[in-house]
Motif scaffolding. Structure first.
Motif, PDB file in Angstrom:
ATOM      1  N   VAL A 203      29.685 -49.154  65.524  1.00  0.00           N
ATOM      2  CA  VAL A 203      29.418 -49.859  64.263  1.00  0.00           C
ATOM      3  C   VAL A 203      27.904 -49.978  64.087  1.00  0.00           C
ATOM      4  CG1 VAL A 203      29.865 -51.912  62.882  1.00  0.00           C
ATOM      5  CG2 VAL A 203      31.615 -51.065  64.440  1.00  0.00           C
ATOM      6  N   THR A 204      27.296 -48.842  63.747  1.00  0.00           N
ATOM      7  CA  THR A 204      25.843 -48.795  63.516  1.00  0.00           C
ATOM      8  C   THR A 204      25.588 -48.116  62.172  1.00  0.00           C
ATOM      9  OG1 THR A 204      25.711 -46.766  64.862  1.00  0.00           O
ATOM     10  CG2 THR A 204      25.256 -48.863  65.970  1.00  0.00           C
ATOM     11  N   LYS A 205      25.291 -46.819  62.218  1.00  0.00           N
ATOM     12  CA  LYS A 205      25.066 -46.048  60.997  1.00  0.00           C
ATOM     13  C   LYS A 205      25.833 -44.737  61.081  1.00  0.00           C
ATOM     14  CE  LYS A 205      20.439 -47.942  60.224  1.00  0.00           C
ATOM     15  NZ  LYS A 205      18.990 -47.642  60.080  1.00  0.00           N
ATOM     16  N   ASN A 206      26.212 -44.225  59.940  1.00  0.00           N
ATOM     17  CA  ASN A 206      26.978 -42.989  59.893  1.00  0.00           C
ATOM     18  C   ASN A 206      26.043 -41.797  60.011  1.00  0.00           C
ATOM     19  OD1 ASN A 206      28.773 -40.947  59.513  1.00  0.00           O
ATOM     20  ND2 ASN A 206      29.558 -41.655  57.550  1.00  0.00           N
ATOM     21  N   VAL A 207      26.207 -41.019  61.085  1.00  0.00           N
ATOM     22  CA  VAL A 207      25.396 -39.804  61.262  1.00  0.00           C
ATOM     23  C   VAL A 207      26.296 -38.569  61.363  1.00  0.00           C
ATOM     24  CG1 VAL A 207      23.414 -40.979  62.286  1.00  0.00           C
ATOM     25  CG2 VAL A 207      25.280 -40.205  63.768  1.00  0.00           C
ATOM     26  N   GLU A 208      27.491 -38.665  60.772  1.00  0.00           N
ATOM     27  CA  GLU A 208      28.439 -37.545  60.762  1.00  0.00           C
ATOM     28  C   GLU A 208      28.814 -37.093  62.176  1.00  0.00           C
ATOM     29  OE1 GLU A 208      30.221 -35.696  58.441  1.00  0.00           O
ATOM     30  OE2 GLU A 208      29.792 -37.393  57.154  1.00  0.00           O
ATOM     31  N   ALA A 209      28.950 -38.059  63.071  1.00  0.00           N
ATOM     32  CA  ALA A 209      29.421 -37.763  64.424  1.00  0.00           C
ATOM     33  C   ALA A 209      30.932 -38.000  64.448  1.00  0.00           C
ATOM     34  CB  ALA A 209      28.694 -38.629  65.447  1.00  0.00           C
ATOM     35  N   ARG A 210      31.680 -37.086  63.911  1.00  0.00           N
ATOM     36  CA  ARG A 210      33.099 -37.331  63.652  1.00  0.00           C
ATOM     37  C   ARG A 210      33.929 -37.417  64.921  1.00  0.00           C
ATOM     38  NH1 ARG A 210      34.673 -34.685  57.857  1.00  0.00           N
ATOM     39  NH2 ARG A 210      32.683 -35.114  56.817  1.00  0.00           N
ATOM     40  N   PHE A 211      33.635 -36.556  65.894  1.00  0.00           N
ATOM     41  CA  PHE A 211      34.376 -36.655  67.150  1.00  0.00           C
ATOM     42  C   PHE A 211      34.150 -38.005  67.806  1.00  0.00           C
ATOM     43  CE2 PHE A 211      34.020 -36.561  71.788  1.00  0.00           C
ATOM     44  CZ  PHE A 211      35.329 -36.275  72.126  1.00  0.00           C
ATOM     45  N   GLN A 212      32.881 -38.430  67.865  1.00  0.00           N
ATOM     46  CA  GLN A 212      32.578 -39.714  68.493  1.00  0.00           C
ATOM     47  C   GLN A 212      33.266 -40.863  67.748  1.00  0.00           C
ATOM     48  OE1 GLN A 212      30.569 -37.146  67.954  1.00  0.00           O
ATOM     49  NE2 GLN A 212      28.593 -37.329  69.012  1.00  0.00           N
ATOM     50  N   ASP A 213      33.238 -40.826  66.427  1.00  0.00           N
ATOM     51  CA  ASP A 213      33.899 -41.869  65.645  1.00  0.00           C
ATOM     52  C   ASP A 213      35.394 -41.935  65.945  1.00  0.00           C
ATOM     53  OD1 ASP A 213      31.548 -42.610  64.449  1.00  0.00           O
ATOM     54  OD2 ASP A 213      32.094 -41.968  62.422  1.00  0.00           O
ATOM     55  N   ARG A 214      36.050 -40.792  65.908  1.00  0.00           N
ATOM     56  CA  ARG A 214      37.498 -40.783  66.114  1.00  0.00           C
ATOM     57  C   ARG A 214      37.855 -41.174  67.544  1.00  0.00           C
ATOM     58  NH1 ARG A 214      40.038 -41.414  61.358  1.00  0.00           N
ATOM     59  NH2 ARG A 214      39.612 -39.719  59.886  1.00  0.00           N
ATOM     60  N   ALA A 215      37.028 -40.765  68.508  1.00  0.00           N
ATOM     61  CA  ALA A 215      37.279 -41.164  69.891  1.00  0.00           C
ATOM     62  C   ALA A 215      37.153 -42.680  70.035  1.00  0.00           C
ATOM     63  CB  ALA A 215      36.311 -40.451  70.835  1.00  0.00           C
ATOM     64  N   LEU A 251      32.108 -46.781  78.406  1.00  0.00           N
ATOM     65  CA  LEU A 251      30.691 -46.835  78.732  1.00  0.00           C
ATOM     66  C   LEU A 251      30.299 -45.764  79.751  1.00  0.00           C
ATOM     67  CD1 LEU A 251      28.329 -48.606  77.713  1.00  0.00           C
ATOM     68  CD2 LEU A 251      28.540 -49.932  79.825  1.00  0.00           C
ATOM     69  N   ASN A 252      30.871 -44.572  79.617  1.00  0.00           N
ATOM     70  CA  ASN A 252      30.421 -43.479  80.479  1.00  0.00           C
ATOM     71  C   ASN A 252      29.467 -42.541  79.753  1.00  0.00           C
ATOM     72  OD1 ASN A 252      32.044 -41.916  78.829  1.00  0.00           O
ATOM     73  ND2 ASN A 252      33.436 -41.243  80.439  1.00  0.00           N
ATOM     74  N   GLY A 253      29.030 -42.937  78.565  1.00  0.00           N
ATOM     75  CA  GLY A 253      28.023 -42.180  77.836  1.00  0.00           C
ATOM     76  C   GLY A 253      28.561 -41.197  76.822  1.00  0.00           C
ATOM     77  N   MET A 254      29.807 -40.781  76.947  1.00  0.00           N
ATOM     78  CA  MET A 254      30.324 -39.731  76.075  1.00  0.00           C
ATOM     79  C   MET A 254      30.446 -40.181  74.623  1.00  0.00           C
ATOM     80  SD  MET A 254      33.807 -37.452  76.468  1.00  0.00           S
ATOM     81  CE  MET A 254      33.203 -36.694  77.978  1.00  0.00           C
TER      82      MET A 254
END
Length: 380
Positions: A203-215, A251-254
């Motif tokens: 919950v920050t800003k949208n940077v079109e990181a779709r995989f990260q968002d869905r994960a 919190l493993n960074g991925m």
């Protein structure tokens, strides 16, 4: 999406009845020091099981690491490493034990006399060039320390983060059955901690990181599904297994690669813990709803996305603020459903305690004073 590098060398051994494989993960000539907390791993019989598996490769033990591990305690552990001549550390416990073991792995290899100043300036990881190898037997799903290279250490009235790629655990055993005897309150705190680890990167800003968002959204929905269930039915293996793995992945960074992060909630929560001894999960449940309300303009799009995809809340485009209020209320309700309170007044705390926390934040140069005050006063 931003450019990123991703590296994580920790081997995960997940599932029930895996502990017998521990001997194979440590060099046969390793000189092992066991590191554990204040008794639960002993009372459960886990330490005896590990002693039986590793035999005379264990050359020493250090125990008594407290919740929110303290610098002075850990320096006693560093002395113990020197006395027993250990060359491998095995952490048995939750986040505090794992964080403390990482610190000792670094501190034991540092030859200067200014280690504390490096810790307090958040530069510990840059001043040490080698570290003892370590492994983990994790007994508490919460912090994700079992699969990352960071930790938080307490000293006096402050908590200090450190990070170094030298202290990624070589391996981590994640057996959900080892968590069955955890107190209900600790399980609840762990669910909150994992949940907030995810949302502070999401919950920050949208940077079109779709995989990260869905994960992130999948993990958040899973925590909602299994959190209370795992509290009510602690020996439900499937529920607890999902909680354990979600906490590790949180919190493993991925999840955070290629995205902006915002750790102000943890910053405020850490100072609340340092000032008043609050459980970490409880501190986060108090500050996060207020933080979202204060930061709603900068987080607007992602709060609305979170509300729709995680809480199934969709509002009218003409009244986004009303929708955001509903989402924040639902966040509070989720934490409260885990029996974790969400305001200072629930703990008989008010303006006087807020002033103490603000003084601690100012002392260590943490965050924007005006923002900190707005959030903490709203959390009363």
């Amino acid at each position: 999406m931003f450019n990123f590098d991703y590296f994580n060398p920790t081997k995960i051994l997940f599932g029930r009845d895996r502990l017998s494989e521990l001997s194979c993960e440590i060099p046969s000539d390793g000189r092992i020091m066991l590191v554990y907390g204040q008794g639960s791993a002993v009372r459960s019989g886990l330490i005896d099981r590990i002693r039986d598996i590793l035999g005379d490769r264990i050359v020493g033990e250090f125990f008594g690491i407290e919740a929110n591990p303290r610098f002075n305690t850990l320096m006693e552990g560093v002395d113990r490493i020197d006395v027993c001549g250990a060359d491998f550390l095995l952490a048995v416990g939750g986040g505090s034990v794992m964080d403390g073991t990482k610190f000792m792995a670094l501190a034991s290899q540092y030859e200067g006399d200014d280690l504390l100043s490096f810790l307090k300036s958040y530069s510990l990881g840059s001043c040490v060039e080698t570290a003892l190898p370590l492994g983990v037997v994790c007994t508490l799903p919460a912090t994700g320390s079992e699969m990352n290279c960071g930790g938080v250490i307490s000293h006096e009235d402050g908590k200090f983060y450190f990070s170094s790629p030298l202290v990624y655990p070589r391996f981590a055993f994640l057996d959900p059955t080892l968590t069955f005897t955890l107190p209900r309150e600790q399980v609840a705190n762990g669910v909150v901690d994992a949940f907030v680890h995810i949302i502070e990167g999401y919950v920050t800003k949208n940077v079109e990181a779709r995989f990260q968002d869905r994960a992130c959204e999948g993990l958040l929905r899973t925590l909602i599904e299994v959190g209370k269930k795992s509290m009510d039915n602690p020996e439900d293996y499937d529920a607890r297994a999902n909680l354990v793995w979600c906490s590790t992945m949180a919190l493993n960074g991925m999840l955070a690669v290629g995205t902006p992060e915002d750790w102000r909630g943890h910053m405020l929560g850490h100072q609340l813990t340092a000032s008043f001894g609050f459980d970490h999960g409880k501190s986060l449940a108090v500050v996060m709803p207020a933080l979202w309300s204060v930061a709603r303009d900068e987080k607007r799009a992602k709060i609305l996305q979170f509300g729709e995809r995680v809480f199934d809340i969709v509002g009218a485009a003409s009244d986004e603020d009303e929708t955001i209020d509903r989402i924040i209320d639902r966040l509070r309700e989720f934490f409260e459903s885990l029996e974790v309170k969400t305001s200072f007044s629930d703990y008989d705390m008010g303006q006087a305690e807020v002033e103490v926390i603000l003084a601690g934040l100012a002392k260590y140069g943490q965050g924007d004073p005006s923002f900190n005050r707005c959030v903490l006063e709203l959390a009363i």
